[in-house]
Design an enzyme around this catalytic site. Structure first.
Site, PDB file in Angstrom:
ATOM      1  N   CYS A 101       0.812  -1.222   0.000  1.00 36.15           N
ATOM      2  CA  CYS A 101       0.000   0.000   0.000  1.00 36.15           C
ATOM      3  C   CYS A 101       0.837   1.260   0.000  1.00 36.15           C
ATOM      4  CB  CYS A 101      -0.821   0.120   1.278  1.00 36.15           C
ATOM      5  SG  CYS A 101      -2.063  -1.077   1.500  1.00 36.15           S
TER       6      CYS A 101
ATOM      7  N   ARG B  14     -12.808  -0.928 -13.618  1.00 35.26           N
ATOM      8  CA  ARG B  14     -13.328  -0.479 -12.334  1.00 35.26           C
ATOM      9  C   ARG B  14     -12.487   0.593 -11.668  1.00 35.26           C
ATOM     10  NH1 ARG B  14     -12.996  -3.834  -6.796  1.00 35.26           N
ATOM     11  NH2 ARG B  14     -13.420  -2.065  -5.475  1.00 35.26           N
TER      12      ARG B  14
HETATM   13  N1  LIG Z   1      -6.888  -1.142   2.543  1.00 38.50           N
HETATM   14  C1  LIG Z   1      -6.238  -0.179   1.973  1.00 38.50           C
HETATM   15  O1  LIG Z   1      -5.526   0.568   2.615  1.00 38.50           O
HETATM   16  C2  LIG Z   1      -6.347   0.042   0.509  1.00 38.50           C
HETATM   17  C3  LIG Z   1      -6.845  -0.899  -0.320  1.00 38.50           C
HETATM   18  N2  LIG Z   1      -6.878  -0.720  -1.680  1.00 38.50           N
HETATM   19  C4  LIG Z   1      -7.399  -1.772  -2.535  1.00 38.50           C
HETATM   20  O2  LIG Z   1      -7.334  -1.358  -3.880  1.00 38.50           O
HETATM   21  C5  LIG Z   1      -8.531  -1.654  -4.567  1.00 38.50           C
HETATM   22  C6  LIG Z   1      -9.167  -0.382  -5.077  1.00 38.50           C
HETATM   23  O3  LIG Z   1      -9.646   0.368  -3.979  1.00 38.50           O
HETATM   24  P1  LIG Z   1     -10.356   1.767  -4.199  1.00 38.50           P
HETATM   25  O4  LIG Z   1      -9.485   2.621  -5.047  1.00 38.50           O
HETATM   26  O5  LIG Z   1     -10.772   2.279  -2.898  1.00 38.50           O
HETATM   27  O6  LIG Z   1     -11.606   1.306  -5.099  1.00 38.50           O
HETATM   28  P2  LIG Z   1     -13.078   1.865  -5.215  1.00 38.50           P
HETATM   29  O7  LIG Z   1     -13.655   1.196  -6.392  1.00 38.50           O
HETATM   30  O8  LIG Z   1     -13.815   1.741  -3.947  1.00 38.50           O
HETATM   31  O9  LIG Z   1     -12.887   3.399  -5.464  1.00 38.50           O
HETATM   32  C7  LIG Z   1     -12.237   3.980  -6.592  1.00 38.50           C
HETATM   33  C8  LIG Z   1     -12.808   5.367  -6.857  1.00 38.50           C
HETATM   34  O10 LIG Z   1     -14.098   5.257  -7.430  1.00 38.50           O
HETATM   35  C9  LIG Z   1     -15.075   5.993  -6.687  1.00 38.50           C
HETATM   36  N3  LIG Z   1     -16.366   5.282  -6.772  1.00 38.50           N
HETATM   37  C10 LIG Z   1     -16.652   4.086  -6.228  1.00 38.50           C
HETATM   38  N4  LIG Z   1     -17.933   3.732  -6.527  1.00 38.50           N
HETATM   39  C11 LIG Z   1     -18.458   4.745  -7.266  1.00 38.50           C
HETATM   40  C12 LIG Z   1     -19.732   4.973  -7.853  1.00 38.50           C
HETATM   41  N5  LIG Z   1     -20.729   4.081  -7.746  1.00 38.50           N
HETATM   42  N6  LIG Z   1     -19.914   6.123  -8.545  1.00 38.50           N
HETATM   43  C13 LIG Z   1     -18.916   7.010  -8.671  1.00 38.50           C
HETATM   44  N7  LIG Z   1     -17.692   6.863  -8.122  1.00 38.50           N
HETATM   45  C14 LIG Z   1     -17.460   5.733  -7.417  1.00 38.50           C
HETATM   46  C15 LIG Z   1     -14.476   6.054  -5.308  1.00 38.50           C
HETATM   47  O11 LIG Z   1     -14.985   7.123  -4.550  1.00 38.50           O
HETATM   48  C16 LIG Z   1     -12.983   6.233  -5.611  1.00 38.50           C
HETATM   49  O12 LIG Z   1     -12.694   7.561  -5.932  1.00 38.50           O
HETATM   50  C17 LIG Z   1      -9.386  -2.436  -3.581  1.00 38.50           C
HETATM   51  O13 LIG Z   1      -9.131  -3.802  -3.797  1.00 38.50           O
HETATM   52  C18 LIG Z   1      -8.867  -2.030  -2.225  1.00 38.50           C
HETATM   53  O14 LIG Z   1      -9.009  -3.017  -1.235  1.00 38.50           O
HETATM   54  C19 LIG Z   1      -6.442   0.442  -2.231  1.00 38.50           C
HETATM   55  C20 LIG Z   1      -5.943   1.431  -1.454  1.00 38.50           C
HETATM   56  C21 LIG Z   1      -5.842   1.305  -0.016  1.00 38.50           C
HETATM   57  O1  LIG Z   2      -3.037   0.964  -0.372  1.00 42.05           O
HETATM   58  C1  LIG Z   2      -3.252  -0.115  -0.926  1.00 42.05           C
HETATM   59  N1  LIG Z   2      -3.012  -0.207  -2.234  1.00 42.05           N
HETATM   60  C2  LIG Z   2      -3.234  -1.316  -2.945  1.00 42.05           C
HETATM   61  O2  LIG Z   2      -2.976  -1.355  -4.137  1.00 42.05           O
HETATM   62  C3  LIG Z   2      -3.745  -2.426  -2.221  1.00 42.05           C
HETATM   63  N2  LIG Z   2      -4.090  -3.660  -2.601  1.00 42.05           N
HETATM   64  C4  LIG Z   2      -4.511  -4.293  -1.456  1.00 42.05           C
HETATM   65  N3  LIG Z   2      -4.413  -3.490  -0.415  1.00 42.05           N
HETATM   66  C5  LIG Z   2      -4.710  -3.766   0.984  1.00 42.05           C
HETATM   67  O3  LIG Z   2      -3.589  -4.445   1.550  1.00 42.05           O
HETATM   68  C6  LIG Z   2      -4.049  -5.651   2.209  1.00 42.05           C
HETATM   69  C7  LIG Z   2      -2.944  -6.707   2.247  1.00 42.05           C
HETATM   70  O4  LIG Z   2      -1.868  -6.251   3.005  1.00 42.05           O
HETATM   71  P1  LIG Z   2      -0.632  -7.183   3.416  1.00 42.05           P
HETATM   72  O5  LIG Z   2       0.121  -7.503   2.177  1.00 42.05           O
HETATM   73  O6  LIG Z   2       0.176  -6.360   4.352  1.00 42.05           O
HETATM   74  O7  LIG Z   2      -1.198  -8.392   4.059  1.00 42.05           O
HETATM   75  C8  LIG Z   2      -5.259  -6.030   1.393  1.00 42.05           C
HETATM   76  O8  LIG Z   2      -6.112  -6.920   2.073  1.00 42.05           O
HETATM   77  C9  LIG Z   2      -5.907  -4.676   1.114  1.00 42.05           C
HETATM   78  O9  LIG Z   2      -6.661  -4.173   2.181  1.00 42.05           O
HETATM   79  C10 LIG Z   2      -3.955  -2.323  -0.863  1.00 42.05           C
HETATM   80  N4  LIG Z   2      -3.723  -1.178  -0.218  1.00 42.05           N
HETATM   81  K   LIG Z   3       1.935   0.546   3.643  1.00 44.45           K
END
Ligand SMILES: NC(=O)C1=CN([C@@H]2O[C@H](COP(=O)(O)OP(=O)(O)OC[C@H]3O[C@@H](n4cnc5c(N)ncnc54)[C@H](O)[C@@H]3O)[C@@H](O)[C@H]2O)C=CC1
Ligand SMILES: O=c1[nH]c(=O)c2[nH+]cn([C@@H]3O[C@H](COP(=O)(O)O)[C@@H](O)[C@H]3O)c2[nH]1
Ligand SMILES: [K+]
Length: 502
Positions: A321, A417
């Protein structure tokens, strides 16, 4: 603990430690030992993934395309945990992965190639990296098995341009796909077979199992209580997004038999997610829906109000991340888990501590701080069960592991997506990397769980509930470690060493 400070007061209660305006993560804190009056084997790690989904171990595989597909789902379920099949594929493809995992009761997937008797095999790659391929009447999984082609037989052919019917071996007896591991092992041994097709009631060929695989798994620790759905099949979860088209995805996943869905967003407290949760709960009241990700009480409160059955906690804590760096938003994972779990427990909503798990100690800390399960990406990505093939980097055997918010994952195939239809400029929130080969999760997860049990024993917690009781009653004490204390807690001062955990 409200009275005046006493000399005998030792360590901090979690409530006090986590309300000092500091974001702590697992390595920052250390748990103080308590009193042991039971053996480590008596620790019960059974738990819930969400309100109505029980697990016998608190382990969940991340919905990521380098972590969770069918092989991870069946192995996790066989161990008593769960995998959430990623959604970075077309809805039909994701549903097919769920269906494949749910069609068997054994902890592995061979995925052999299929040929018809008149087919000619030109390339070794046509074998899908397997030692055998199946020959069926039509050349697909949906017809009767008429033979087996061994890679070794094909390799010894002088002329490869002959139909498989000329060198295939006779079809062995088939085992029902509903057989579990022990039943398949007994079937192969009883019939004296090297391999056998697994066939479903409707005649569809599910897989080809080999005696060699069975023997390998037999050398691992004994499998625990498997995670099964109300349908008696392996429990399988799946991820959905928050776009309009995810409604169709949801429908296909439910039809494929998914037992729980995770609405997968980095910032779950959004109108899009709340609408999706309400839609899913309204359409499928019996389906558990997990929301997230969240790291604050206010975020959790909104999703609980919308009807979630579980919460996924963690923002920016994952190994791949870059969210905290790119967006300046997130929270230290120990603080996030403690805060959200303290609130969610009053609503009977289990918490998944997602991201940042690098060792068994982190799992103990996450669970003791209030989580019901841990979700892992990098911890599982180098395993035999993770998608992808092993490669060599500087002489080390590795597998690719990438963030779902990395540019590479976002631009994968047909998937639009994460590119955001309205979002013209793409900014990655994750990286592409590689992790070391860790072998099979069927081996290293049982050892990891044994280590977690030893941690619980040191704390005097015989179960997750008992750990949570110790936390809430403030019997559990902890402290923050200085940088020097963290160094001391690790391996130090040695010229060389070998770290062999089991
Ligand atoms: N756990 C973490 O810290 C993080 C996880 N991820 C992972 O990366 C992947 C992508 O995450 P996100 O970027 O948050 O995906 P997301 O699809 O939730 O959001 C992407 C963008 O699309 C917008 N969006 C979502 N649904 C919408 C709708 N119906 N209409 C208009 N806009 C909409 C959101 O507000 C955001 O700006 C996921 O698998 C997530 O778990 C990504 C970043 C951090
Ligand atoms: O900021 C992020 N950008 C990404 O591209 C991304 N992909 C996954 N995830 C999140 O990281 C979790 C896995 O973390 P670990 O490798 O530390 O187990 C996962 O379970 C997610 O919550 C992301 N977070
Ligand atoms: K991190």
């Amino acid at each position: 603990m409200n009275g005046p400070w006493s000399e005998l007061e030792d360590g901090f209660a979690a409530g006090r430690l986590f309300s000092q305006g500091v974001s702590y993560t697992y390595d920052d804190v250390i748990l103080l030992p308590h009193y042991i009056d039971f053996p480590a084997d008596a620790v019960d790690l059974s738990t819930r993934l969400s309100r109505r989904v029980p697990l016998s171990i608190p382990c969940v595989a991340s919905p990521m395309d380098t972590v969770s597909e069918a092989a991870m789902a069946v192995a996790m379920a066989a161990l008593g945990g769960a995998a959430i099949v990623h959604g970075n594929a077309s809805p039909a493809h994701q549903a097919a992965i769920v269906r494949s995992a749910k069609s068997r009761r054994i902890p592995f997937v061979t995925d052999p190639a299929f040929f018809s008797p008149s087919d000619r095999i030109a390339y070794v790659t046509d074998f899908n990296s397997a030692l055998y391929a199946l020959v069926t009447e039509s050349g697909t999984a949906k017809s009767r098995v008429v033979g087996v082609v061994a890679l070794s037989d094909w390799e010894s052919l002088a002329d490869k341009n002959v139909p498989v019917s000329e060198y295939m071996r006779p079809a062995p007896a088939s085992a029902p796909a509903s057989c579990d591991f022990e039943q398949v092992a007994a079937f192969l041994a009883g019939e004296g077979l090297e391999y056998a097709p697994l066939v479903a009631v409707d005649g569809e060929v599910v897989d080809l199992v080999m005696a060699e695989q069975v023997e390998r798994i037999r050398s691992f620790p004994k499998l625990g209580v498997p995670s099964l759905g109300p349908d008696g099949r392996f429990l399988v979860g799946a991820a959905i997004g928050t776009r309009e088209e995810d409604k169709e995805r949801l429908e296909l996943l439910v039809k494929a038999g998914a037992n729980v869905v995770v609405v997968d967003s980095s910032q779950g407290n959004s109108i899009y997610q709340i609408d999706m949760i309400k839609h899913a709960k309204n359409l499928y009241p019996q389906l558990d829906v997990i929301g997230g990700n969240v790291v604050t009480i206010a975020q959790a409160q909104n999703l609980i109000k919308a009807g979630v059955d579980g919460l996924r906690v963690g923002m920016g804590s994952g190994s791949i991340c870059t969210t905290q760096e790119v967006c300046a938003v997130g929270r230290g994972q120990a603080t996030a888990v403690y805060k959200v779990a303290s609130f969610a427990k009053d609503h009977d909503v289990p918490v998944i501590a997602d991201g940042g798990i690098a060792n068994s100690g982190h799992i103990v800390k996450a669970l003791v701080l209030g989580a019901s399960t841990v979700m892992m990406g990098s911890f599982l990505a180098g395993s035999h069960e993770a998608p992808g093939v092993y490669e060599y980097q500087n002489g080390r055997r590795v597998k690719k592991y990438r963030g779902m918010g990395s540019l590479e994952a976002m631009t994968k195939g047909s998937d639009a997506r994460y590119l955001g239809d309205t979002l013209k400029l793409k900014v990655a929130q994750g990286v592409v990397g590689a992790v070391a080969d860790k072998g099979s999760i069927l081996k290293f997860i049982p050892y990891t769980m044994q280590a977690v049990k030893q941690g619980f024993q040191d704390l005097g917690a015989s179960s997750l509930q008992s750990a949570h009781n110790l936390l809430q009653s403030e019997v559990l004490r902890l402290e923050v470690r200085t940088g020097a204390a963290q160094v001391e807690g690790g391996i130090h001062g040695l010229v060389s060493y070998e770290k062999k955990p089991f």
